[in-house]
Design a protein around this motif. Structure first.
Motif, PDB file in Angstrom:
ATOM      1  N   VAL A 148      -3.741   3.021  -8.273  1.00 52.95           N
ATOM      2  CA  VAL A 148      -3.444   2.481  -6.946  1.00 52.95           C
ATOM      3  C   VAL A 148      -3.208   3.661  -6.022  1.00 52.95           C
ATOM      4  O   VAL A 148      -2.295   4.459  -6.231  1.00 52.95           O
ATOM      5  CB  VAL A 148      -2.197   1.568  -6.959  1.00 52.95           C
ATOM      6  N   ASP A 149      -4.048   3.780  -5.019  1.00 56.00           N
ATOM      7  CA  ASP A 149      -3.898   4.820  -4.008  1.00 56.00           C
ATOM      8  C   ASP A 149      -2.946   4.294  -2.934  1.00 56.00           C
ATOM      9  O   ASP A 149      -3.243   3.299  -2.272  1.00 56.00           O
ATOM     10  CB  ASP A 149      -5.265   5.151  -3.407  1.00 56.00           C
ATOM     11  N   GLU A 150      -1.808   4.950  -2.775  1.00 58.25           N
ATOM     12  CA  GLU A 150      -0.782   4.457  -1.858  1.00 58.25           C
ATOM     13  C   GLU A 150      -1.288   4.358  -0.415  1.00 58.25           C
ATOM     14  O   GLU A 150      -1.040   3.367   0.268  1.00 58.25           O
ATOM     15  CB  GLU A 150       0.463   5.345  -1.919  1.00 58.25           C
ATOM     16  N   ARG A 151      -1.982   5.363   0.061  1.00 56.19           N
ATOM     17  CA  ARG A 151      -2.499   5.310   1.445  1.00 56.19           C
ATOM     18  C   ARG A 151      -3.482   4.161   1.631  1.00 56.19           C
ATOM     19  O   ARG A 151      -3.456   3.470   2.637  1.00 56.19           O
ATOM     20  CB  ARG A 151      -3.164   6.634   1.822  1.00 56.19           C
ATOM     21  N   ARG A 152      -4.341   3.970   0.659  1.00 50.57           N
ATOM     22  CA  ARG A 152      -5.328   2.883   0.742  1.00 50.57           C
ATOM     23  C   ARG A 152      -4.637   1.515   0.710  1.00 50.57           C
ATOM     24  O   ARG A 152      -5.009   0.612   1.450  1.00 50.57           O
ATOM     25  CB  ARG A 152      -6.303   3.034  -0.428  1.00 50.57           C
ATOM     26  N   LEU A 153      -3.618   1.369  -0.115  1.00 46.08           N
ATOM     27  CA  LEU A 153      -2.868   0.116  -0.168  1.00 46.08           C
ATOM     28  C   LEU A 153      -2.159  -0.133   1.155  1.00 46.08           C
ATOM     29  O   LEU A 153      -2.198  -1.251   1.689  1.00 46.08           O
ATOM     30  CB  LEU A 153      -1.873   0.128  -1.325  1.00 46.08           C
ATOM     31  N   ARG A 154      -1.509   0.884   1.682  1.00 48.15           N
ATOM     32  CA  ARG A 154      -0.832   0.734   2.984  1.00 48.15           C
ATOM     33  C   ARG A 154      -1.826   0.311   4.072  1.00 48.15           C
ATOM     34  O   ARG A 154      -1.528  -0.532   4.890  1.00 48.15           O
ATOM     35  CB  ARG A 154      -0.128   2.016   3.389  1.00 48.15           C
ATOM     36  N   ALA A 155      -2.984   0.936   4.084  1.00 41.85           N
ATOM     37  CA  ALA A 155      -4.008   0.601   5.079  1.00 41.85           C
ATOM     38  C   ALA A 155      -4.454  -0.856   4.931  1.00 41.85           C
ATOM     39  O   ALA A 155      -4.639  -1.556   5.932  1.00 41.85           O
ATOM     40  CB  ALA A 155      -5.199   1.542   4.966  1.00 41.85           C
ATOM     41  N   ALA A 156      -4.608  -1.312   3.708  1.00 38.60           N
ATOM     42  CA  ALA A 156      -5.049  -2.689   3.474  1.00 38.60           C
ATOM     43  C   ALA A 156      -3.985  -3.691   3.935  1.00 38.60           C
ATOM     44  O   ALA A 156      -4.313  -4.819   4.313  1.00 38.60           O
ATOM     45  CB  ALA A 156      -5.356  -2.907   2.000  1.00 38.60           C
ATOM     46  N   LEU A 157      -2.720  -3.282   3.899  1.00 35.48           N
ATOM     47  CA  LEU A 157      -1.643  -4.177   4.275  1.00 35.48           C
ATOM     48  C   LEU A 157      -1.233  -4.039   5.735  1.00 35.48           C
ATOM     49  O   LEU A 157      -0.376  -4.773   6.206  1.00 35.48           O
ATOM     50  CB  LEU A 157      -0.418  -3.932   3.365  1.00 35.48           C
ATOM     51  N   ALA A 158      -1.815  -3.066   6.437  1.00 31.14           N
ATOM     52  CA  ALA A 158      -1.456  -2.832   7.851  1.00 31.14           C
ATOM     53  C   ALA A 158      -1.975  -3.936   8.752  1.00 31.14           C
ATOM     54  O   ALA A 158      -2.921  -4.603   8.464  1.00 31.14           O
ATOM     55  CB  ALA A 158      -1.997  -1.490   8.316  1.00 31.14           C
TER      56      ALA A 158
END
Length: 93
Positions: free
Chosen positions: A83-93
């Protein structure tokens, strides 16, 4: 019956409506790493999180055994193995 709930509204989900699902299995060190990232990010963003043990469902185990951990955001596969934290954050933004 689907594991994931589908949205019927065309409007984007609010943070409280967003959902992250982690497919995992006991003893999986990559699952432990993924869970740590997901718990941190969802906690900070106020997003719901659930974890599903694939060993409790033969169909899930057959489909995902070689990919776990598998992360879903709002019912759509997002990541597997890591799980890439930045990618997850972007998906949830």
């Amino acid at each position: 019956m689907s594991l994931f709930r589908r949205r019927t509204s065309a409007a984007p989900p609010t943070p409280s409506e967003r959902r992250v699902t982690l497919l995992s299995r006991p003893g999986c060190h990559l699952c432990d790493d993924a869970r740590e990232v997901i718990v941190r990010v969802t906690g900070e963003l106020g997003v719901s999180f659930e974890e599903v043990d694939i060993t409790t469902d033969a169909n899930l185990e057959e489909e995902y055994r070689e990919q776990i951990p598998v992360t879903f955001v709002d019912g759509r596969q997002h990541d597997f193995w890591r799980v890439d934290e930045r990618r997850l954050r972007a998906a949830l933004a």
